[in-house]
Design an enzyme around this catalytic site. Structure first.
Site, short mmCIF file in Angstrom:
data_model
loop_
_atom_site.label_atom_id
_atom_site.label_comp_id
_atom_site.label_asym_id
_atom_site.label_seq_id
_atom_site.Cartn_x
_atom_site.Cartn_y
_atom_site.Cartn_z
N LYS A 1 1.06 5.07 -6.35
CA LYS A 1 2.37 4.43 -6.24
C LYS A 1 3.25 4.75 -7.45
O LYS A 1 2.87 4.49 -8.60
CB LYS A 1 2.16 2.92 -6.12
CG LYS A 1 3.39 2.09 -5.86
CD LYS A 1 2.95 0.64 -5.64
CE LYS A 1 4.11 -0.27 -5.23
NZ LYS A 1 3.62 -1.64 -4.97
N CYS B 1 4.45 0.63 -0.40
CA CYS B 1 5.20 -0.62 -0.52
C CYS B 1 6.55 -0.45 -1.20
O CYS B 1 7.48 0.08 -0.60
CB CYS B 1 4.33 -1.65 -1.23
SG CYS B 1 4.84 -3.37 -0.94
N GLU C 1 -2.18 -1.68 1.67
CA GLU C 1 -2.17 -1.34 0.24
C GLU C 1 -3.38 -1.91 -0.51
O GLU C 1 -3.74 -3.07 -0.35
CB GLU C 1 -0.87 -1.92 -0.35
CG GLU C 1 -0.63 -1.67 -1.80
CD GLU C 1 0.72 -2.25 -2.25
OE1 GLU C 1 1.12 -1.97 -3.38
OE2 GLU C 1 1.36 -2.98 -1.45
#
Length: 290
Positions: free
Chosen positions: A113, A150, A40
């Site tokens: 994200k 994540c 990430e």
């Protein structure tokens, strides 16, 4: 389909990080990878804790930055798909982004994200607005690829939407300790959606990270076999390195045609409450945002 998880720490500067990332991609190609994935926010090393927000926000780069373009050119040179991650400069504030290049150097996926960790410093990020699936041409054949980043994995809806959009493999850049519960979430996302989940984490030594990148192929009950099998194709240790796993796409596709999970027996008309926007106790949080 061979996936290389580049469990690598960023360097001290953007140029050095680029150099290190290129070297790891070349190593992945030498191992026969079809897809190489970074952890990430690799452009900045996910260094956003214990620093003033203004410092790390200033490290954001645009999606067309030379750092990003370099991996597009590299994917074409190596004939290998590359998923590069970055802290992306954006008009409403930086985004936590994955850009996937196919083996011809074409950008086929640009995902930010959705589930930012708003209970902490990620509140300074602009959340993504949707989940996307791309048709990816690889040397081992075409595959439909989606992405989560994540904290996205902690919401079953993320992987479910990607499955409904046709994803066969979900790429998951990551930056946190991968312990039994988080690994179990990834296993569950693969199992319940009958797809592969490939997660790349930072190695031990990077703050709050411990390696343990993983690939789950989702095939719990092999066609023609007896009983169940472990869907974990690969789990890394904590060291920095290139970790590869092979996903048998023929087996996975047969499994998806024959087994009972995914979208085979769902009753979506009975799930309307899942789309309700109200939040009630004990889940009310003052720092929640849309």
């Amino acid at each position: 389909m061979k996936i290389a998880l580049l469990q690598v720490a960023a360097a001290d500067t953007l140029d050095s990080t680029l150099e290190k990332g290129v070297s790891f991609c070349r190593g992945a190609k030498a191992r026969g990878a079809d897809i190489a994935l970074f952890p990430e926010m690799f452009s900045s090393g996910y260094r956003i804790y214990d620093r003033p927000a203004a410092d790390w926000i200033g490290e954001a780069i645009p999606a067309d930055h030379e750092f990003v373009k370099a991996f597009g050119a590299l994917s074409r040179e190596l004939n290998m798909a590359v998923g590069i991650t970055l802290l992306e400069a954006y008009e409403t504030g930086p985004r936590n982004t994955l850009i996937l290049f196919d083996r011809f150097g074409n950008q086929v996926l640009h995902y930010s994200k959705v589930h930012t960790c708003d209970f902490d410093v990620e509140r300074n990020l602009t959340p993504g607005d949707d989940f996307y699936v791309a048709d990816l041409n690889t040397e081992s054949g075409p595959v439909k690829v989606g992405a989560m980043i994540c904290y996205d994995r902690e919401f079953p809806e993320s992987a479910r939407i990607l499955m409904l959009k046709g994803a066969e493999i979900i790429l998951v850049p990551n930056a946190c300790p991968m312990e039994i519960n988080r690994l179990s979430q990834l296993r569950a996302r693969a199992y319940e959606n009958m797809l592969a989940v490939a997660t790349c984490n930072y190695p031990a030594g990077v703050p709050d990270c411990n390696g343990h990148s993983s690939v789950f192929d989702g095939v719990a009950y092999p066609p023609g076999g007896t009983g169940s099998r472990d869907t974990c194709v690969m789990e890394a240790d904590g060291t920095e390195g290139i970790w590869t796993a092979v996903v048998d796409m023929e087996l996975l596709r047969r499994y998806r045609r024959e087994e009972v999970h995914g979208n085979a027996y769902r009753h979506p008309r009975k799930y309307r409450l899942l789309c309700a926007e109200r939040i009630e106790e004990p889940f009310v949080r003052k720092d929640y945002r849309d």
